[in-house]
Design a protein around this motif. Structure first.
Motif, short mmCIF file in Angstrom:
data_model
loop_
_atom_site.label_atom_id
_atom_site.label_comp_id
_atom_site.label_asym_id
_atom_site.label_seq_id
_atom_site.Cartn_x
_atom_site.Cartn_y
_atom_site.Cartn_z
N VAL A 297 0.85 -1.19 0.00
CA VAL A 297 0.00 0.00 0.00
C VAL A 297 0.89 1.24 0.00
CG1 VAL A 297 -1.73 1.29 1.28
CG2 VAL A 297 -1.85 -1.20 1.21
N ARG A 298 0.74 2.06 -1.00
CA ARG A 298 1.59 3.23 -1.15
C ARG A 298 0.79 4.51 -0.97
NH1 ARG A 298 4.89 0.08 -0.35
NH2 ARG A 298 6.59 -0.64 -1.68
N LEU A 299 1.41 5.48 -0.31
CA LEU A 299 0.81 6.80 -0.13
C LEU A 299 1.54 7.80 -1.01
CD1 LEU A 299 0.45 6.89 3.76
CD2 LEU A 299 -1.37 6.50 2.10
N SER A 300 0.79 8.74 -1.55
CA SER A 300 1.40 9.77 -2.39
C SER A 300 2.04 10.84 -1.51
CB SER A 300 0.35 10.41 -3.28
OG SER A 300 -0.56 11.19 -2.51
N PRO A 301 3.03 11.57 -2.04
CA PRO A 301 3.63 12.68 -1.28
C PRO A 301 2.59 13.71 -0.86
CG PRO A 301 5.00 12.12 -3.17
CD PRO A 301 3.72 11.35 -3.32
N ASP A 302 1.57 13.91 -1.70
CA ASP A 302 0.52 14.88 -1.37
C ASP A 302 -0.24 14.44 -0.13
OD1 ASP A 302 1.22 16.44 -3.49
OD2 ASP A 302 -0.33 15.68 -4.84
N ALA A 303 -0.45 13.13 0.01
CA ALA A 303 -1.19 12.63 1.17
C ALA A 303 -0.42 12.91 2.45
CB ALA A 303 -1.45 11.13 1.02
N LEU A 304 0.89 12.74 2.42
CA LEU A 304 1.70 13.01 3.61
C LEU A 304 1.67 14.50 3.95
CD1 LEU A 304 4.77 10.69 2.89
CD2 LEU A 304 2.86 10.27 4.44
N THR A 305 1.68 15.34 2.89
CA THR A 305 1.60 16.79 3.12
C THR A 305 0.27 17.17 3.76
OG1 THR A 305 3.07 17.23 1.25
CG2 THR A 305 1.71 19.05 2.03
N GLU A 306 -0.83 16.61 3.22
CA GLU A 306 -2.16 16.91 3.76
C GLU A 306 -2.31 16.34 5.17
OE1 GLU A 306 -5.45 16.05 1.15
OE2 GLU A 306 -4.16 16.25 -0.60
N ALA A 307 -1.62 15.25 5.46
CA ALA A 307 -1.71 14.65 6.79
C ALA A 307 -1.15 15.59 7.86
CB ALA A 307 -0.96 13.32 6.83
N ARG A 308 -0.14 16.38 7.49
CA ARG A 308 0.42 17.34 8.44
C ARG A 308 -0.60 18.39 8.84
NH1 ARG A 308 4.88 16.30 4.92
NH2 ARG A 308 6.63 15.36 6.07
N SER A 309 -1.49 18.73 7.90
CA SER A 309 -2.56 19.69 8.20
C SER A 309 -3.70 19.03 8.96
CB SER A 309 -3.09 20.30 6.90
OG SER A 309 -2.06 21.00 6.21
N ASN A 337 -8.65 3.39 -1.91
CA ASN A 337 -8.06 4.72 -2.02
C ASN A 337 -7.21 4.95 -0.77
OD1 ASN A 337 -7.46 7.50 -2.06
ND2 ASN A 337 -9.35 7.98 -3.15
N PRO A 338 -5.92 4.53 -0.79
CA PRO A 338 -5.08 4.63 0.42
C PRO A 338 -4.95 6.06 0.94
CG PRO A 338 -4.05 3.21 -1.22
CD PRO A 338 -5.21 3.87 -1.89
N ASP A 339 -4.80 7.04 0.04
CA ASP A 339 -4.63 8.42 0.48
C ASP A 339 -5.83 8.89 1.30
OD1 ASP A 339 -2.28 8.37 -0.87
OD2 ASP A 339 -2.80 9.86 -2.39
N LYS A 340 -7.02 8.62 0.78
CA LYS A 340 -8.24 9.04 1.45
C LYS A 340 -8.39 8.33 2.80
CE LYS A 340 -13.25 9.42 0.78
NZ LYS A 340 -14.38 9.16 -0.17
N ALA A 341 -8.09 7.03 2.82
CA ALA A 341 -8.22 6.27 4.05
C ALA A 341 -7.23 6.76 5.11
CB ALA A 341 -7.98 4.78 3.77
N PHE A 342 -6.01 7.06 4.68
CA PHE A 342 -4.99 7.53 5.62
C PHE A 342 -5.35 8.90 6.19
CE2 PHE A 342 -0.82 9.82 6.14
CZ PHE A 342 -0.48 9.21 7.35
N LEU A 343 -5.84 9.79 5.35
CA LEU A 343 -6.21 11.13 5.81
C LEU A 343 -7.38 11.06 6.79
CD1 LEU A 343 -5.84 13.20 2.52
CD2 LEU A 343 -4.38 13.28 4.56
N GLY A 344 -8.33 10.17 6.53
CA GLY A 344 -9.44 9.98 7.46
C GLY A 344 -8.95 9.49 8.81
N PHE A 345 -7.97 8.58 8.79
CA PHE A 345 -7.37 8.08 10.02
C PHE A 345 -6.70 9.21 10.79
CE2 PHE A 345 -3.60 6.55 12.25
CZ PHE A 345 -4.09 5.52 13.03
N CYS A 346 -5.95 10.06 10.07
CA CYS A 346 -5.23 11.17 10.71
C CYS A 346 -6.19 12.16 11.36
CB CYS A 346 -4.35 11.89 9.69
SG CYS A 346 -2.95 10.89 9.11
N LYS A 347 -7.30 12.44 10.69
CA LYS A 347 -8.29 13.37 11.23
C LYS A 347 -8.89 12.83 12.53
CE LYS A 347 -9.50 15.39 6.75
NZ LYS A 347 -10.53 15.49 5.69
#
Length: 356
Positions: A297-309, A337-347
């Motif tokens: 499962v790979r995350l995009s650089p954008d996802a990591l950037t958005e995760a900081r916010s 959609n790994p990016d979406k799932a990861f951002l939801g987890f971070c929130k």
């Protein structure tokens, strides 16, 4: 069995009391030591060397999954009591791999267990084993964490029963009959287990054993695993202050730098970030069978950037590690959609915890 190290030249490991070839020699087969993933991920066992009567409750980041551990009058089962569970799991997994049908009830020789787990075989070893069985049966768990696709909602003991089948004339036990709980047995049948290095039984300090379990569970065959000190303390189940816990971890890091004594993984600490590094000593067949892998499962650089916010103040790489562990612990499928799932987890993480 657990003592303070006063001489820097002294190895942090206990002496190997038996030759390697004699380890885990059972009546039927030689079994490699294995631990169940569910109790590796959560601090079920006490790190205290004194009776621990605290009630513990742990929840995941979503608040949906929980584990509550309640002691008996004898206290919580300890990390050294876990050796009994490792021994039983190892024999049953070996039996399954040999094409046999496993059973919740095992009969074992006390002497074989003491040898396999690198314990003394005099009266102290037998007394400690008897006490471990009492604490394992008395410690109760309430959880809804899934093992083997089965959700356990009732309260149960780590082992259902322990019975001494035969004793010598001087009162020492020869054979023991142990009945495992459904929670543990479901994990065994689903092969939700990981192989332990045999030097696990030579680690002197309870916290060293817990650190190895966490590294084995979360780092696995990856190059490294990073975790913040406060999160590591929570996963260890330590009751120390953060300052004292930092001192304990630094001592272990210093000893590991001198002796490389932690099996399979090196450990270092930079400020409040702890990093476990794979030594490359594990074989591929030491990985668990039938356990979903999220390495692809790979995350995009954008996802990591958005995760900081989404989770300001948190290390996004630590959050990524927690997210992957949460998926594995919950038996989830890889997200579409790994990016979406990861951002939801971070929130949700930030909503529950706020800033670190």
């Amino acid at each position: 069995m657990v003592g303070e190290i006063t001489n820097e030249a002294k190895s942090p490991l206990l002496p190997d009391r038996f030759e390697q070839a004699d380890l885990f020699v059972c009546d039927i087969f030689d079994a490699a030591p294995k631990g169940d993933m569910a109790s590796m991920a959560h601090p079920i066992f006490s790190l205290s060397t004194k009776p621990d009567h605290r009630i513990r409750r742990y929840e995941d980041e979503t608040g949906k999954n929980f584990v509550e551990v309640k002691p008996s009058a004898e206290g919580l089962a300890t990390i050294h009591d876990r050796d009994v569970l490792i021994y039983c799991i190892s024999q049953l997994i070996a039996a399954i791999n040999d094409g046999q049908t496993p059973s919740k009830t095992l009969r074992m020789k006390a002497y074989d267990f003491l040898k396999a787990t690198n314990r003394v075989t005099d009266g102290r070893g037998y007394d400690a084993l008897r006490s471990a069985l009492i604490r394992l049966q008395g410690t109760q768990i309430e959880t809804n964490i899934v093992t083997g696709e089965t959700e356990q909602l009732d309260i149960f003991s780590i082992i259902d029963r322990a019975r001494i089948v035969r004793q010598t004339r001087d009162g020492r036990m020869q054979e023991i009959e142990i009945q495992l709980s459904d929670w543990v047995f479901n994990a065994i049948r689903a092969k939700e287990v990981l192989t332990f290095h045999r030097d696990y039984f030579r680690l002197r300090k309870p916290i060293e054993r817990r650190l190895y379990e966490l590294a084995r569970k979360h780092c696995g065959q990856k190059k490294e695993w990073r975790i913040t000190l406060p999160v590591l303390q929570r996963k260890c189940g330590s009751s120390s202050t953060l300052r004292e816990f930092r001192r304990l971890i630094q001592n272990i890091v210093d000893h590991d730098n001198d002796h490389a004594h932690i099996p399979d993984y090196g450990v270092r600490m930079d400020e409040d970030m702890v990093t476990f590094t794979n030594r490359g000593t594990m074989l591929e067949d030491q990985q668990s069978a039938g356990v979903p892998s999220f390495a692809s499962v790979r995350l995009s650089p954008d996802a990591l950037t958005e995760a900081r916010s989404a989770a300001p103040g948190w290390d996004v790489y630590v959050l990524e590690s927690e997210w992957r562990s949460w998926m594995a612990d919950g038996g989830l499928d890889a997200p579409k959609n790994p990016d979406k799932a990861f951002l939801g987890f971070c929130k949700k993480w930030f909503e529950r915890r706020g800033r670190p």
